[in-house]
Design a protein around this motif. Sequence first.
Motif, PDB file in Angstrom:
ATOM      1  N   LEU A 147      46.238  23.233  31.436  1.00  0.00           N
ATOM      2  CA  LEU A 147      46.798  24.553  31.307  1.00  0.00           C
ATOM      3  C   LEU A 147      48.108  24.466  31.126  1.00  0.00           C
ATOM      4  O   LEU A 147      48.962  24.463  32.586  1.00  0.00           O
ATOM      5  N   PRO A 148      49.169  23.533  30.130  1.00  0.00           N
ATOM      6  CA  PRO A 148      50.475  24.193  30.324  1.00  0.00           C
ATOM      7  C   PRO A 148      50.893  25.901  30.899  1.00  0.00           C
ATOM      8  O   PRO A 148      50.245  26.863  30.782  1.00  0.00           O
ATOM      9  N   GLY A 149      52.083  25.312  31.286  1.00  0.00           N
ATOM     10  CA  GLY A 149      53.080  26.660  31.897  1.00  0.00           C
ATOM     11  C   GLY A 149      53.987  25.929  32.727  1.00  0.00           C
ATOM     12  O   GLY A 149      54.743  24.580  32.970  1.00  0.00           O
ATOM     13  N   THR A 150      55.190  26.918  33.443  1.00  0.00           N
ATOM     14  CA  THR A 150      55.815  26.207  34.387  1.00  0.00           C
ATOM     15  C   THR A 150      55.262  25.904  35.638  1.00  0.00           C
ATOM     16  O   THR A 150      56.383  24.392  36.117  1.00  0.00           O
ATOM     17  N   HIS A 151      53.854  25.543  35.859  1.00  0.00           N
ATOM     18  CA  HIS A 151      53.687  24.824  36.702  1.00  0.00           C
ATOM     19  C   HIS A 151      52.261  23.964  36.155  1.00  0.00           C
ATOM     20  O   HIS A 151      50.986  24.881  36.918  1.00  0.00           O
ATOM     21  N   SER A 152      52.368  23.083  35.523  1.00  0.00           N
ATOM     22  CA  SER A 152      51.050  22.981  34.251  1.00  0.00           C
ATOM     23  C   SER A 152      50.099  22.075  35.072  1.00  0.00           C
ATOM     24  O   SER A 152      50.158  21.711  35.733  1.00  0.00           O
ATOM     25  N   LYS A 153      48.948  22.828  35.270  1.00  0.00           N
ATOM     26  CA  LYS A 153      47.575  21.940  36.273  1.00  0.00           C
ATOM     27  C   LYS A 153      46.213  20.728  34.638  1.00  0.00           C
ATOM     28  O   LYS A 153      46.481  21.773  34.132  1.00  0.00           O
ATOM     29  N   TRP A 154      46.295  20.227  35.800  1.00  0.00           N
ATOM     30  CA  TRP A 154      45.303  18.996  34.865  1.00  0.00           C
ATOM     31  C   TRP A 154      43.838  19.987  35.979  1.00  0.00           C
ATOM     32  O   TRP A 154      44.043  19.367  36.875  1.00  0.00           O
ATOM     33  N   ALA A 155      42.932  20.252  35.607  1.00  0.00           N
ATOM     34  CA  ALA A 155      41.662  19.966  36.268  1.00  0.00           C
ATOM     35  C   ALA A 155      40.470  19.310  35.833  1.00  0.00           C
ATOM     36  O   ALA A 155      40.033  18.963  34.380  1.00  0.00           O
ATOM     37  N   ARG A 156      40.215  18.267  36.901  1.00  0.00           N
ATOM     38  CA  ARG A 156      39.093  17.268  36.093  1.00  0.00           C
ATOM     39  C   ARG A 156      37.074  18.189  36.613  1.00  0.00           C
ATOM     40  O   ARG A 156      37.368  18.358  38.102  1.00  0.00           O
ATOM     41  N   CYS A 157      36.494  18.328  35.736  1.00  0.00           N
ATOM     42  CA  CYS A 157      35.231  18.906  36.032  1.00  0.00           C
ATOM     43  C   CYS A 157      33.669  18.284  35.908  1.00  0.00           C
ATOM     44  O   CYS A 157      33.568  17.316  35.082  1.00  0.00           O
ATOM     45  N   GLY A 158      32.947  18.726  36.505  1.00  0.00           N
ATOM     46  CA  GLY A 158      31.880  18.106  36.475  1.00  0.00           C
ATOM     47  C   GLY A 158      31.229  18.311  37.176  1.00  0.00           C
ATOM     48  O   GLY A 158      30.332  19.979  37.647  1.00  0.00           O
ATOM     49  N   ALA A 159      29.763  17.956  37.408  1.00  0.00           N
ATOM     50  CA  ALA A 159      28.636  18.934  38.378  1.00  0.00           C
ATOM     51  C   ALA A 159      29.140  19.578  39.067  1.00  0.00           C
ATOM     52  O   ALA A 159      28.332  20.860  39.431  1.00  0.00           O
ATOM     53  N   GLY A 160      29.545  19.603  40.140  1.00  0.00           N
ATOM     54  CA  GLY A 160      30.228  20.300  40.833  1.00  0.00           C
ATOM     55  C   GLY A 160      31.443  21.335  41.094  1.00  0.00           C
ATOM     56  O   GLY A 160      31.618  21.462  41.879  1.00  0.00           O
ATOM     57  N   GLY A 161      30.894  21.358  40.253  1.00  0.00           N
ATOM     58  CA  GLY A 161      32.420  22.850  39.366  1.00  0.00           C
ATOM     59  C   GLY A 161      33.690  22.255  39.113  1.00  0.00           C
ATOM     60  O   GLY A 161      34.076  21.080  38.224  1.00  0.00           O
ATOM     61  N   ILE A 162      34.912  22.654  40.099  1.00  0.00           N
ATOM     62  CA  ILE A 162      36.551  22.526  39.857  1.00  0.00           C
ATOM     63  C   ILE A 162      36.295  21.218  40.372  1.00  0.00           C
ATOM     64  O   ILE A 162      35.793  21.723  42.047  1.00  0.00           O
ATOM     65  N   GLU A 163      36.342  19.245  40.242  1.00  0.00           N
ATOM     66  CA  GLU A 163      36.210  18.833  41.112  1.00  0.00           C
ATOM     67  C   GLU A 163      37.542  18.213  42.370  1.00  0.00           C
ATOM     68  O   GLU A 163      37.550  18.073  42.820  1.00  0.00           O
ATOM     69  N   ALA A 164      38.204  18.432  40.761  1.00  0.00           N
ATOM     70  CA  ALA A 164      39.395  17.870  41.630  1.00  0.00           C
ATOM     71  C   ALA A 164      40.609  18.549  40.734  1.00  0.00           C
ATOM     72  O   ALA A 164      40.099  18.430  39.717  1.00  0.00           O
ATOM     73  N   PHE A 165      41.921  18.706  40.739  1.00  0.00           N
ATOM     74  CA  PHE A 165      43.011  19.394  40.011  1.00  0.00           C
ATOM     75  C   PHE A 165      44.498  18.509  40.721  1.00  0.00           C
ATOM     76  O   PHE A 165      44.942  17.389  41.271  1.00  0.00           O
ATOM     77  N   ALA A 166      45.729  18.783  39.340  1.00  0.00           N
ATOM     78  CA  ALA A 166      46.641  17.694  39.815  1.00  0.00           C
ATOM     79  C   ALA A 166      47.510  18.748  39.570  1.00  0.00           C
ATOM     80  O   ALA A 166      47.233  19.437  37.918  1.00  0.00           O
ATOM     81  N   THR A 167      48.832  18.982  39.765  1.00  0.00           N
ATOM     82  CA  THR A 167      49.691  20.013  39.042  1.00  0.00           C
ATOM     83  C   THR A 167      51.584  19.218  38.158  1.00  0.00           C
ATOM     84  O   THR A 167      51.283  17.737  39.337  1.00  0.00           O
ATOM     85  N   PHE A 168      51.809  19.038  37.618  1.00  0.00           N
ATOM     86  CA  PHE A 168      52.896  18.681  36.913  1.00  0.00           C
ATOM     87  C   PHE A 168      54.276  19.767  37.261  1.00  0.00           C
ATOM     88  O   PHE A 168      53.571  20.572  35.688  1.00  0.00           O
ATOM     89  N   MET A 169      55.640  19.715  37.372  1.00  0.00           N
ATOM     90  CA  MET A 169      56.034  20.735  37.939  1.00  0.00           C
ATOM     91  C   MET A 169      57.159  20.993  36.475  1.00  0.00           C
ATOM     92  O   MET A 169      58.099  20.744  36.082  1.00  0.00           O
ATOM     93  N   THR A 170      56.252  20.270  35.139  1.00  0.00           N
ATOM     94  CA  THR A 170      57.208  20.132  33.684  1.00  0.00           C
ATOM     95  C   THR A 170      57.904  21.408  33.584  1.00  0.00           C
ATOM     96  O   THR A 170      58.986  21.042  32.850  1.00  0.00           O
ATOM     97  N   GLY A 171      57.042  22.293  32.794  1.00  0.00           N
ATOM     98  CA  GLY A 171      58.242  23.382  32.828  1.00  0.00           C
ATOM     99  C   GLY A 171      59.338  23.978  33.500  1.00  0.00           C
ATOM    100  O   GLY A 171      60.342  23.962  32.496  1.00  0.00           O
TER     101      GLY A 171
END
Lengths: 310, 310
Positions: A147-171
């Motif tokens: 999800l790009p944006g001011t603080h873009s988010k990478w989400a790793r999904c799987g059987a458990g739903g949203i398993e983990a994510f990481a923020t990047f302050m790119t924007g």
Amino acid sequence: VARERVVRSALIAIDWGTTTARAYWLDPAGRSLAQTSAPLGVQQVGAGGFPAALRTLLGDAAADAPVIACGMIGSRQGWIEAAYCACPADLATIAAALTPVPGTRVAIVPGLLCHDADGVPDVLRGEETQILGTLEGAPVAPRLIVLPGTHSKWARCGAGGIEAFATFMTGELYALLRTHSMLGRLATDGNAFDSAAFARGVRTSLRAGAALSHDLFSARSLALTGALAPEGVADYLSGLLLGAEVAAARDWARRDGVEGETVTLVGDAALCERYRQALALAGFAVASGPPDAAARGMWRIARQAGMLAA
Amino acid sequence: VARERVVRSALIAIDWGTTTARAYWLDPAGRSLAQTSAPLGVQQVGAGGFPAALRTLLGDAAADAPVIACGMIGSRQGWIEAAYCACPADLATIAAALTPVPGTRVAIVPGLLCHDADGVPDVLRGEETQILGTLEGAPVAPRLIVLPGTHSKWARCGAGGIEAFATFMTGELYALLRTHSMLGRLATDGNAFDSAAFARGVRTSLRAGAALSHDLFSARSLALTGALAPEGVADYLSGLLLGAEVAAARDWARRDGVEGETVTLVGDAALCERYRQALALAGFAVASGPPDAAARGMWRIARQAGMLAA
């Protein structure tokens, strides 16, 4: 929004962020009947002003439907704090953690909190809903959602739903550098997106041994030595920042054994197009998420929570 | 500066940067007889104003000695452009490239230009002189010299003089983030340097897989979750940035086979102390360069060029 168009709505879903609030009237199947938006973000409204802001936003079309809201409206600066859910979190976890606003028919979606292997936390708020909206309906549920944006988010999904994510302050870094830095002063506005300069920046950041605080300075060195036109500086910077994000996120996903997966992009079309190019240069296959991911996600959460009007 | 103190000066050396000009009156052996400084940097003075600025700076103590100047005074925005010398460059190369200002007794030291393995350029201007001043007189010439600042510079030195260097925008990024970003708004001023928060930031950036645009966001996540006090946010940020620089520069030096070398720090004492702590956490041994590296460097260059007054 005319009242007659929304009398059949089963849910009013509000994506209520820092600067803007956007409301969707949804029918019992989650289809959008109407929508509206206003500059009534959390930053504009502030403590005590949210009941009036809601009336302004919905106007005559308030209907009697229940209201679900996600985003910064649930932060400490929002209407009421909806405490973060710990990851992994799936639809049921998030729906069970909806926070009602006392004395109203409004319920607020919680944000998510995760910790990396060293215990360093990361947070998001609003994106959990877009991710749930993106996971729904796809023939094969995506494993990596960006999800790009001011603080873009990478989400790793799987059987458990949203398993983990990481923020990047790119924007935010891009805006700071473009507006306030020595590099921004070197840049002149071009007429159009300079995709060659952008790709050059991406490739520089994808190199082994790349280091953002060093590579950023190359915008100056290249401009000084005549190897980069002033019209290309801004897109080169954008490429450096997106390239650094993509390279780091690729490593982040690999550490959890996720490699060779298609990335699903969700968000603003022009920004997603930049990410698509950067991701392609890094060897990712790219898919597009649904345009109304937030509304779809809120409808799923509300249905799970038994909130939908009969 | 009184004229009687400087009549014996063999050289006037001016470290003439973006915001400040600092003049040293040096005797024939390079010892400082007197010094002065004024806010007459290149940004303040501008085209056409440099002869008057020089008179203001030197005042009654102009003497008859030749003048050597280094720094942004030799940039395109300065008095006259002194073209970059290519690296590797030693004392003789740099002295041979001194650029006289026509109609004056002023000569300007050129900056340096180098290219990495992919041909990406890097530049410095002023630091070449501080490096030459640091290389002189040490029992064993340092191989790695670090000059912290708005744009900090790492120089690798050897038989060829200054063999290569790399710029890190650490200081400018810190100022941008502290002044204009969401993270800066989370920070409150503490009474003193919070070395624990600083070290925590350094360690985060020294981790394998660290990524600056991701790790910066941890200042917010840690503060939000109560794991970092608002008084520690600024020094945590500073630690993240210095840690990222040190980690990347360590890799940069290793790629050229330089490992396990002592790093010699040159510059502002308080800033060098932060670097000393960050470098120690990364396993570097650290030494301090001479306090008057710029004046020593200019004296060496002038002597090499035969500029010293008899």
